[in-house]
Scaffold this motif. Structure first.
Motif, PDB file in Angstrom:
ATOM      1  N   VAL A   1       0.828  -1.211   0.000  1.00  0.00           N
ATOM      2  CA  VAL A   1       0.000   0.000   0.000  1.00  0.00           C
ATOM      3  C   VAL A   1       0.860   1.258   0.000  1.00  0.00           C
ATOM      4  O   VAL A   1       0.539   2.249  -0.660  1.00  0.00           O
ATOM      5  CB  VAL A   1      -0.963   0.006   1.207  1.00  0.00           C
ATOM      6  CG1 VAL A   1      -1.651   1.359   1.351  1.00  0.00           C
ATOM      7  CG2 VAL A   1      -1.992  -1.096   1.064  1.00  0.00           C
ATOM      8  N   SER A   2       1.955   1.238   0.743  1.00  0.00           N
ATOM      9  CA  SER A   2       2.799   2.427   0.831  1.00  0.00           C
ATOM     10  C   SER A   2       4.218   2.032   1.208  1.00  0.00           C
ATOM     11  O   SER A   2       4.476   0.913   1.674  1.00  0.00           O
ATOM     12  CB  SER A   2       2.245   3.412   1.868  1.00  0.00           C
ATOM     13  OG  SER A   2       2.284   2.845   3.169  1.00  0.00           O
ATOM     14  N   TYR A   3       5.142   2.979   0.980  1.00  0.00           N
ATOM     15  CA  TYR A   3       6.521   2.843   1.424  1.00  0.00           C
ATOM     16  C   TYR A   3       6.806   3.975   2.397  1.00  0.00           C
ATOM     17  O   TYR A   3       6.494   5.138   2.117  1.00  0.00           O
ATOM     18  CB  TYR A   3       7.485   2.916   0.250  1.00  0.00           C
ATOM     19  CG  TYR A   3       7.426   1.726  -0.676  1.00  0.00           C
ATOM     20  CD1 TYR A   3       8.139   0.563  -0.398  1.00  0.00           C
ATOM     21  CD2 TYR A   3       6.650   1.768  -1.831  1.00  0.00           C
ATOM     22  CE1 TYR A   3       8.088  -0.526  -1.247  1.00  0.00           C
ATOM     23  CE2 TYR A   3       6.590   0.686  -2.689  1.00  0.00           C
ATOM     24  CZ  TYR A   3       7.307  -0.465  -2.394  1.00  0.00           C
ATOM     25  OH  TYR A   3       7.243  -1.543  -3.239  1.00  0.00           O
ATOM     26  N   ASP A   4       7.416   3.628   3.540  1.00  0.00           N
ATOM     27  CA  ASP A   4       7.782   4.620   4.549  1.00  0.00           C
ATOM     28  C   ASP A   4       9.284   4.860   4.497  1.00  0.00           C
ATOM     29  O   ASP A   4      10.068   3.904   4.493  1.00  0.00           O
ATOM     30  CB  ASP A   4       7.396   4.138   5.951  1.00  0.00           C
ATOM     31  CG  ASP A   4       5.899   3.927   6.107  1.00  0.00           C
ATOM     32  OD1 ASP A   4       5.123   4.612   5.408  1.00  0.00           O
ATOM     33  OD2 ASP A   4       5.499   3.061   6.914  1.00  0.00           O
ATOM     34  N   VAL A   5       9.666   6.124   4.445  1.00  0.00           N
ATOM     35  CA  VAL A   5      11.077   6.505   4.410  1.00  0.00           C
ATOM     36  C   VAL A   5      11.500   6.916   5.820  1.00  0.00           C
ATOM     37  O   VAL A   5      10.819   7.709   6.475  1.00  0.00           O
ATOM     38  CB  VAL A   5      11.315   7.657   3.425  1.00  0.00           C
ATOM     39  CG1 VAL A   5      12.782   8.071   3.429  1.00  0.00           C
ATOM     40  CG2 VAL A   5      10.881   7.252   2.017  1.00  0.00           C
ATOM     41  N   TYR A   6      12.635   6.392   6.259  1.00  0.00           N
ATOM     42  CA  TYR A   6      13.144   6.682   7.599  1.00  0.00           C
ATOM     43  C   TYR A   6      14.476   7.426   7.509  1.00  0.00           C
ATOM     44  O   TYR A   6      15.328   7.104   6.673  1.00  0.00           O
ATOM     45  CB  TYR A   6      13.362   5.392   8.389  1.00  0.00           C
ATOM     46  CG  TYR A   6      12.081   4.746   8.860  1.00  0.00           C
ATOM     47  CD1 TYR A   6      11.662   4.879  10.183  1.00  0.00           C
ATOM     48  CD2 TYR A   6      11.291   4.019   7.988  1.00  0.00           C
ATOM     49  CE1 TYR A   6      10.481   4.288  10.616  1.00  0.00           C
ATOM     50  CE2 TYR A   6      10.110   3.429   8.407  1.00  0.00           C
ATOM     51  CZ  TYR A   6       9.714   3.569   9.731  1.00  0.00           C
ATOM     52  OH  TYR A   6       8.533   2.990  10.152  1.00  0.00           O
ATOM     53  N   GLN A   7      14.628   8.408   8.367  1.00  0.00           N
ATOM     54  CA  GLN A   7      15.913   9.059   8.601  1.00  0.00           C
ATOM     55  C   GLN A   7      16.404   8.551   9.936  1.00  0.00           C
ATOM     56  O   GLN A   7      15.857   8.898  10.988  1.00  0.00           O
ATOM     57  CB  GLN A   7      15.776  10.569   8.629  1.00  0.00           C
ATOM     58  CG  GLN A   7      17.083  11.302   8.906  1.00  0.00           C
ATOM     59  CD  GLN A   7      16.859  12.785   9.117  1.00  0.00           C
ATOM     60  OE1 GLN A   7      15.966  13.375   8.523  1.00  0.00           O
ATOM     61  NE2 GLN A   7      17.663  13.374   9.986  1.00  0.00           N
ATOM     62  N   GLY A   8      17.382   7.690   9.906  1.00  0.00           N
ATOM     63  CA  GLY A   8      17.745   6.989  11.127  1.00  0.00           C
ATOM     64  C   GLY A   8      16.596   6.086  11.542  1.00  0.00           C
ATOM     65  O   GLY A   8      16.163   5.214  10.777  1.00  0.00           O
ATOM     66  N   THR A   9      16.050   6.300  12.729  1.00  0.00           N
ATOM     67  CA  THR A   9      14.923   5.487  13.218  1.00  0.00           C
ATOM     68  C   THR A   9      13.603   6.250  13.156  1.00  0.00           C
ATOM     69  O   THR A   9      12.588   5.757  13.642  1.00  0.00           O
ATOM     70  CB  THR A   9      15.186   5.055  14.669  1.00  0.00           C
ATOM     71  OG1 THR A   9      15.346   6.221  15.499  1.00  0.00           O
ATOM     72  CG2 THR A   9      16.439   4.203  14.774  1.00  0.00           C
ATOM     73  N   THR A  10      13.595   7.439  12.553  1.00  0.00           N
ATOM     74  CA  THR A  10      12.395   8.284  12.520  1.00  0.00           C
ATOM     75  C   THR A  10      11.768   8.279  11.138  1.00  0.00           C
ATOM     76  O   THR A  10      12.449   8.553  10.149  1.00  0.00           O
ATOM     77  CB  THR A  10      12.741   9.731  12.913  1.00  0.00           C
ATOM     78  OG1 THR A  10      13.347   9.737  14.207  1.00  0.00           O
ATOM     79  CG2 THR A  10      11.487  10.599  12.940  1.00  0.00           C
ATOM     80  N   LYS A  11      10.466   7.970  11.066  1.00  0.00           N
ATOM     81  CA  LYS A  11       9.771   8.028   9.793  1.00  0.00           C
ATOM     82  C   LYS A  11       9.571   9.482   9.394  1.00  0.00           C
ATOM     83  O   LYS A  11       9.037  10.277  10.168  1.00  0.00           O
ATOM     84  CB  LYS A  11       8.416   7.318   9.888  1.00  0.00           C
ATOM     85  CG  LYS A  11       7.676   7.279   8.558  1.00  0.00           C
ATOM     86  CD  LYS A  11       6.485   6.338   8.586  1.00  0.00           C
ATOM     87  CE  LYS A  11       5.336   6.869   9.404  1.00  0.00           C
ATOM     88  NZ  LYS A  11       4.134   6.023   9.274  1.00  0.00           N
ATOM     89  N   ILE A  12      10.001   9.829   8.177  1.00  0.00           N
ATOM     90  CA  ILE A  12       9.925  11.232   7.753  1.00  0.00           C
ATOM     91  C   ILE A  12       9.081  11.431   6.500  1.00  0.00           C
ATOM     92  O   ILE A  12       8.758  12.563   6.155  1.00  0.00           O
ATOM     93  CB  ILE A  12      11.332  11.809   7.494  1.00  0.00           C
ATOM     94  CG1 ILE A  12      12.036  11.038   6.373  1.00  0.00           C
ATOM     95  CG2 ILE A  12      12.164  11.807   8.775  1.00  0.00           C
ATOM     96  CD1 ILE A  12      13.296  11.709   5.871  1.00  0.00           C
ATOM     97  N   HIS A  13       8.718  10.342   5.819  1.00  0.00           N
ATOM     98  CA  HIS A  13       8.017  10.518   4.547  1.00  0.00           C
ATOM     99  C   HIS A  13       7.325   9.213   4.174  1.00  0.00           C
ATOM    100  O   HIS A  13       7.746   8.130   4.603  1.00  0.00           O
ATOM    101  CB  HIS A  13       9.022  10.916   3.458  1.00  0.00           C
ATOM    102  CG  HIS A  13       8.403  11.430   2.203  1.00  0.00           C
ATOM    103  ND1 HIS A  13       7.562  12.513   2.182  1.00  0.00           N
ATOM    104  CD2 HIS A  13       8.500  11.011   0.911  1.00  0.00           C
ATOM    105  CE1 HIS A  13       7.175  12.751   0.936  1.00  0.00           C
ATOM    106  NE2 HIS A  13       7.731  11.847   0.150  1.00  0.00           N
ATOM    107  N   SER A  14       6.255   9.291   3.382  1.00  0.00           N
ATOM    108  CA  SER A  14       5.573   8.118   2.845  1.00  0.00           C
ATOM    109  C   SER A  14       5.167   8.394   1.410  1.00  0.00           C
ATOM    110  O   SER A  14       4.799   9.520   1.066  1.00  0.00           O
ATOM    111  CB  SER A  14       4.317   7.790   3.674  1.00  0.00           C
ATOM    112  OG  SER A  14       4.653   7.338   4.965  1.00  0.00           O
ATOM    113  N   VAL A  15       5.230   7.361   0.576  1.00  0.00           N
ATOM    114  CA  VAL A  15       4.753   7.467  -0.801  1.00  0.00           C
ATOM    115  C   VAL A  15       3.851   6.287  -1.091  1.00  0.00           C
ATOM    116  O   VAL A  15       3.868   5.268  -0.388  1.00  0.00           O
ATOM    117  CB  VAL A  15       5.912   7.514  -1.819  1.00  0.00           C
ATOM    118  CG1 VAL A  15       6.784   8.733  -1.593  1.00  0.00           C
ATOM    119  CG2 VAL A  15       6.750   6.237  -1.773  1.00  0.00           C
TER     120      VAL A  15
END
Length: 333
Positions: free
Chosen positions: A170-184
């Motif tokens: 359904v979606s991809y979550d982008v992480y900076q380190g251990t923090t989710k910062i973006h979804s597409v």
């Protein structure tokens, strides 16, 4: 939206457009740019608001800090007219849960000032949750082949191969380190990350999410260091930009065509520059075109007049990307 008159040299816009466009001249729109006056408004609307379905019952809402000369103490997130979340000033994203499957929702965000008052409402973003799937306890496979490159000092682009799942991603979550910062969206394997700091090292990874809210293991980590300087990279510029003049009803028009930059989401607005000055802001309504875009505007009745034109896109974080190449056109040429 009302249109303000401008000097005769840039009588914009008297336009025919390939999509249903709303246009506003410089100063009419809600989108700030780097050329705004330093003092700015006391409290304006949050910028770069996006919404991405994470499962049949949840939506991930993201935004950036608004231009403000007063202290921001928090944010309120609304589903339609209903306030669903209250957050601190440090939070710029939230998962809204308890939603219905196969349902369209609209979200807005407002900032709260130090006196407790609320600022203007952000632009409205809509999203549709996916259908519920049968019982599914299997997480997607990890995204493979993560690659990345920086675009100037404030942006980076990530790409990866599509993850596998028995029910579909359904979606991809982008992480900076251990923090989710973006979804597409799950149909995309690319994300443009903006609002980064120049000359800074980052570590990014990606996880896949299915309709049952199962999350994959993290991809490999990609390490990137942004360039020095505050310029946006070429990856944020509209592509295949073309400009031509035509004559109609005794006057001349400039026709523009381009391909939107791949930002990982819709591009809600563009700034058009004519002869080195911003002439107009072009804004789409509920849904921006995903493929080629077009815009046409009145330029005058003089034959042989020479003009330079370029444009830039509004990025997911509300800032403006790099300019397209500048094109030169001549009326009647």
């Amino acid at each position: 939206m009302p249109v303000r008159r401008v000097p005769p040299r840039t009588l914009l816009p008297r336009a025919a457009c390939a999509a249903a466009l709303l246009t506003a001249l410089t100063g009419c729109g809600p989108f700030p740019d780097g050329d705004a006056e330093a003092d700015g408004p006391a409290l304006s609307a949050p910028v770069g608001v996006t919404a991405q379905a994470g499962s049949p019952t949840s939506v991930h809402v993201m935004w950036n800090r608004p231009v403000s000369t007063t202290e921001i103490t928090g944010y309120e997130v609304y589903r339609g007219s209903v306030r669903v979340k209250e957050l601190t000033a440090q939070q710029h994203m939230v998962d809204v849960t308890g939603l219905r499957a196969k349902t369209r929702y609209e979200f807005t965000v407002r900032a709260r000032g130090e006196d407790g008052s609320l600022g203007p409402v952000s632009r409205r973003v809509s999203v549709r949750t996916p259908a519920t799937v049968a019982a599914d306890r299997s997480a997607p496979g990890r995204p493979e082949g993560l690659r990345g490159h920086v675009d100037g000092g404030r942006a980076a682009t990530l790409t990866w191969r599509r993850a596998t799942d028995d029910k579909g991603v359904v979606s991809y979550d982008v992480y900076q380190g251990t923090t989710k910062i973006h979804s597409v969206d799950g149909g995309q394997t690319r994300a443009l990350l903006t609002g980064l700091r120049p000359g800074t090292a980052y570590r990014f990874s990606v996880r896949a999410r299915d309709a049952a809210d199962n999350v994959s293991p993290a991809s490999d980590t990609v390490r990137l260091t942004t360039a020095q300087g505050k310029d946006e990279g070429p990856g944020t510029a509209p592509d295949d930009f073309r400009a031509a003049t035509r004559r109609a009803d005794g006057a001349y028009y400039i026709d523009l065509k381009w391909t939107p930059p791949q930002t990982g989401g819709e591009v809600p607005a563009y700034q058009v520059y004519l002869d080195g000055e911003q002439a107009t802001t072009v804004m789409w309504g509920d849904s921006a075109p995903q493929g080629g875009s077009a815009y046409s505007f009145y330029i005058g009745k003089e034959e042989g007049a020479r003009h330079r034109v370029k444009l830039r896109a509004q990025l997911p974080d509300g800032t403006w990307g790099a300019f397209s190449p500048e094109r030169t056109v001549t009326t009647g040429g």
